[in-house]
Write a protein that holds these residues in place. Structure first.
Motif, mmCIF file in Angstrom:
data_model
loop_
_atom_site.group_PDB
_atom_site.id
_atom_site.type_symbol
_atom_site.label_atom_id
_atom_site.label_comp_id
_atom_site.label_asym_id
_atom_site.label_seq_id
_atom_site.Cartn_x
_atom_site.Cartn_y
_atom_site.Cartn_z
ATOM 1 N N HIS A 1 0.874 -1.173 0.000
ATOM 2 C CA HIS A 1 0.000 0.000 0.000
ATOM 3 C C HIS A 1 0.909 1.219 0.000
ATOM 4 O O HIS A 1 1.539 1.548 0.985
ATOM 5 N N GLY A 2 1.002 1.812 -1.169
ATOM 6 C CA GLY A 2 1.999 2.863 -1.288
ATOM 7 C C GLY A 2 1.778 3.780 -2.464
ATOM 8 O O GLY A 2 0.657 3.928 -2.944
ATOM 9 N N VAL A 3 2.862 4.358 -2.913
ATOM 10 C CA VAL A 3 2.766 5.459 -3.868
ATOM 11 C C VAL A 3 3.706 5.234 -5.057
ATOM 12 O O VAL A 3 4.631 4.441 -4.995
ATOM 13 N N ASN A 4 3.413 5.965 -6.111
ATOM 14 C CA ASN A 4 4.378 6.189 -7.179
ATOM 15 C C ASN A 4 4.947 7.580 -6.952
ATOM 16 O O ASN A 4 4.217 8.489 -6.554
ATOM 17 N N LYS A 5 6.228 7.722 -7.233
ATOM 18 C CA LYS A 5 6.839 9.037 -6.995
ATOM 19 C C LYS A 5 7.464 9.557 -8.284
ATOM 20 O O LYS A 5 7.438 8.943 -9.315
ATOM 21 N N HIS A 6 8.062 10.732 -8.142
ATOM 22 C CA HIS A 6 8.992 11.257 -9.137
ATOM 23 C C HIS A 6 10.108 11.935 -8.350
ATOM 24 O O HIS A 6 9.901 12.354 -7.205
ATOM 25 N N GLU A 7 11.263 12.031 -8.973
ATOM 26 C CA GLU A 7 12.267 12.946 -8.434
ATOM 27 C C GLU A 7 11.934 14.284 -9.070
ATOM 28 O O GLU A 7 12.238 14.506 -10.248
#
Ligand code: GCB
Length: 613
Positions: free
Chosen positions: A325-331
């Motif tokens: 249960h989490g996220v997608n990110k970006h730098e």
């Protein structure tokens, strides 16, 4: 096979590190063919002597630093230069190797030291380095001048791919006009994105360490292999220490298995009261130089002991079902673009933990090693994605694209193989995997990745149709992105239960593999409200997420093993009619302030942690 192990540079009693972050001289080559820097050999003299320079921070993307729109949207070579004094003892001691290392620079880089080319590197998200010991010894009185030229041009054979399009109609476009087309949804930030540094090792040195971990009952097993460079004979001492610095196992062979009694396993955040437990593996190596002296090298690697396994319906960490249960990110952040920034990194970890998220995917490229090290320490589980995003054109499935993709996987696995937080490789995001060549392409790519690392599952992220996807037979976990009631049936939330259920049943029915919803989401402009909900309001984002969650809750007890929201935070994209200063699907703004959806997810993730953890 790659040259060298590229261990993360760490200080020790035998190794020094000198960061070269700060202000560098900078110039973009705006000449029509972008080639003046090479024609006039700018690297031969100080950059300031060949034309005007500006100050440019490193690490940072250069795009958003100035008020100049041509620099923001610049395509071609930019030149960075900095002079550095190398400590005299590094130069005088012939037994010292000096290495210049760039954490990453986007996309293609060429590096010179005192006018001499020392290395070049393709790819914007992985480190590269060059030994410069002999070069700097030539004239020890001179400062060492480092020149780095970086080109952000993307073609069908780069990763990510792109095309350059020349607009030759002079009635519509200015002379020499061309654009960079890209097939991915984030701004093509460029420049030196991660730290540049000099570090030393002794002439005989620990070049690489590979660890693979396992356990049986209460005994941890650390299979390791150390490679030493620079000498035929060296003696080794490998010591595994617990958090308190007590030795728990040791050995003096270059490879073997260390046994750890009463092992403390590495657990994900929220799955255990003591997540992210790390041992330290100290590798100490001696090699005789003469009868009276030896080279000694010491390198300490953090080691988390854990296993990862996939069944038809579950993802197992330490043999316990793990639910992502989490996220997608970006730098991505204001001003610095994709430049590494500690304040931002720590803030993001605090937000991840506040949310109760236990995982993220490094969408859509490898993140800084510093970030993965934090994941190791905090127990945040990572799906490690390579920059294979936007493989949409059939020409991007060609042989030279594929061979470059294989090299990128070599570099990625070499860099990230020892991170306990990394539990799965993702070789691509949303490729045109229904095209005929996709079958051979993904079969080869996944086989190659498994040969590099047999301990981790491999996947890629698909948005194509379950019946037509040609790569899915080769993945261990099916990762699906879908945007029901957003890109399809916009505004119609009522389609979600039907379409999402069908999505899961179709994929599982065909492949009998566990499924992660690897993206879902909606844009929301913070502060925009409407009830009943309308697209782009915070209410619509909430309602859409909740409809997805209802379906996840039915399916997660069967074979759905994870849900990763798109996206953790708003991020910059190319300018387009469907983007209002970037992608607004963040549950946090680009400045990391919560939208209403952040509170919904927070409640959900903590509930899931209690139910599944
Ligand atoms: C996707 C892509 C992601 C985009 C997102 C969107 O499927 O994987 O890179 O940003 O959709 O918001 O369109």
């Amino acid at each position: 096979p790659l040259d060298g192990g590229m261990l993360f540079p760490r200080e020790s009693s035998s190794r020094e590190v000198k960061e070269l972050n700060g202000l560098w001289d900078f110039r973009a080559d705006g000449s029509p063919n972008r080639n003046e820097g090479f024609e006039k050999a700018w690297y031969k003299r100080r950059l300031a002597e060949t034309g005007p320079v500006i100050e440019m921070p490193v690490p940072a993307s250069y795009n958003d630093i100035t008020q100049d729109p041509t620099l923001r949207d610049f395509i071609g070579w930019v030149w960075y230069e900095r002079e550095v004094f190398v400590p005299a003892r590094w130069i005088s001691d012939e037994g010292t190797r000096v290495i210049l290392r760039v954490g990453s620079a986007h996309y293609y880089s060429i590096v010179w030291v005192n006018g001499e080319k020392v290395t070049e590197h393709e790819g914007g998200h992985l480190p590269f380095e060059a030994e410069i010991s002999s070069l700097i010894r030539r004239d020890p009185t001179k400062p060492c001048r480092i020149t780095i030229a970086v080109n952000n041009t993307l073609t069908l054979e780069t990763l990510p791919p792109g095309t350059i399009q020349y607009m030759n109609d002079r009635t519509r476009y200015p002379d020499g006009f061309f654009v960079q087309n890209i097939y991915f949804d984030f701004f093509n930030y460029a420049g030196i994105h991660r730290p540049v540094l000099l570090y030393t090792t002794p002439k005989v040195y620990v070049d690489d360490i590979i660890v693979e971990t396992n356990f049986m009952d209460d005994t941890g097993l650390v299979r390791y292999k150390v490679s030493v460079q620079g000498a035929a004979t060296a003696t080794l001492k490998v010591t595994l220490m617990d958090k308190d610095g007590h030795c728990v196992a040791s050995s003096n062979t270059p490879s073997g298995v260390l046994k750890v009694v009463d092992v403390k396993l590495w657990w994900p955040y929220l799955m255990h009261e003591n997540p992210g437990y790390l041992y330290s593996m100290e590798v100490r190596q001696h090699a005789p130089v003469s009868e009276t002296s030896t080279y000694e090298d010491v390198y300490t690697l953090p080691v988390g002991i854990r296993t990862v396994n996939v069944t038809k319906t579950q993802f197992l960490v330490n043999n316990k079902p793990f639910y992502f249960h989490g996220v997608n990110k970006h730098e991505d952040s204001d001003i610095r673009g994709k430049g590494l920034d500690w304040a931002l990194i720590v803030k993001d970890f605090n937000l991840i933990k506040w949310l109760g998220a236990n995982s993220f995917r490094t969408s859509h490229y490898p993140y800084a090693e510093e970030i993965l090290q934090m994941c190791d320490r905090h127990g945040i589980v990572v799906i490690d994605e390579c920059p294979g995003v936007g493989i949409k054109d059939i020409r991007s499935f060609g042989n030279s694209s594929l061979s470059h993709h294989l090299v990128v996987m070599d570099e990625l696995v070499r860099r990230d193989k020892n991170h306990p937080s990394v539990v799965m490789w993702s070789v691509a995001n949303e490729p045109a995997s229904e095209m005929p060549p996709a079958e051979f392409y993904f079969k080869t790519l996944i086989k190659h990745t498994k040969a590099l690392d047999h301990t981790r599952p491999v996947t890629y992220i698909t948005d194509s149709n379950y019946a037509r996807d040609k790569g899915a037979p080769f993945v261990d976990v099916v990762c699906v992105n879908s945007y029901f009631s957003w890109y399809h049936d916009p505004g119609h939330l009522e389609v979600i239960p039907i379409q999402l259920n069908a999505q899961f049943e179709n994929w599982y029915g065909k492949y009998k593999k566990p499924i992660i919803q690897s993206e879902y989401g909606a844009d929301a402009l913070p502060g925009l409200h409407m009830d009943p909900p309308m697209m782009f309001t915070e209410e619509y984002q909430n309602a859409l997420l909740q409809s997805y969650h209802d379906v996840f809750d039915q399916k997660r007890k069967q074979y759905v093993i994870g849900e990763l929201i798109w996206n953790f935070a708003d991020f910059m994209t190319a300018q387009a009619i469907h983007r209002v200063v970037g992608n607004k699907k963040g549950i946090f703004t680009r400045q990391r302030q919560p939208k209403a959806a952040a509170f919904i997810l927070r409640k959900r993730y903590w509930r899931l942690a209690n139910e599944t953890g």
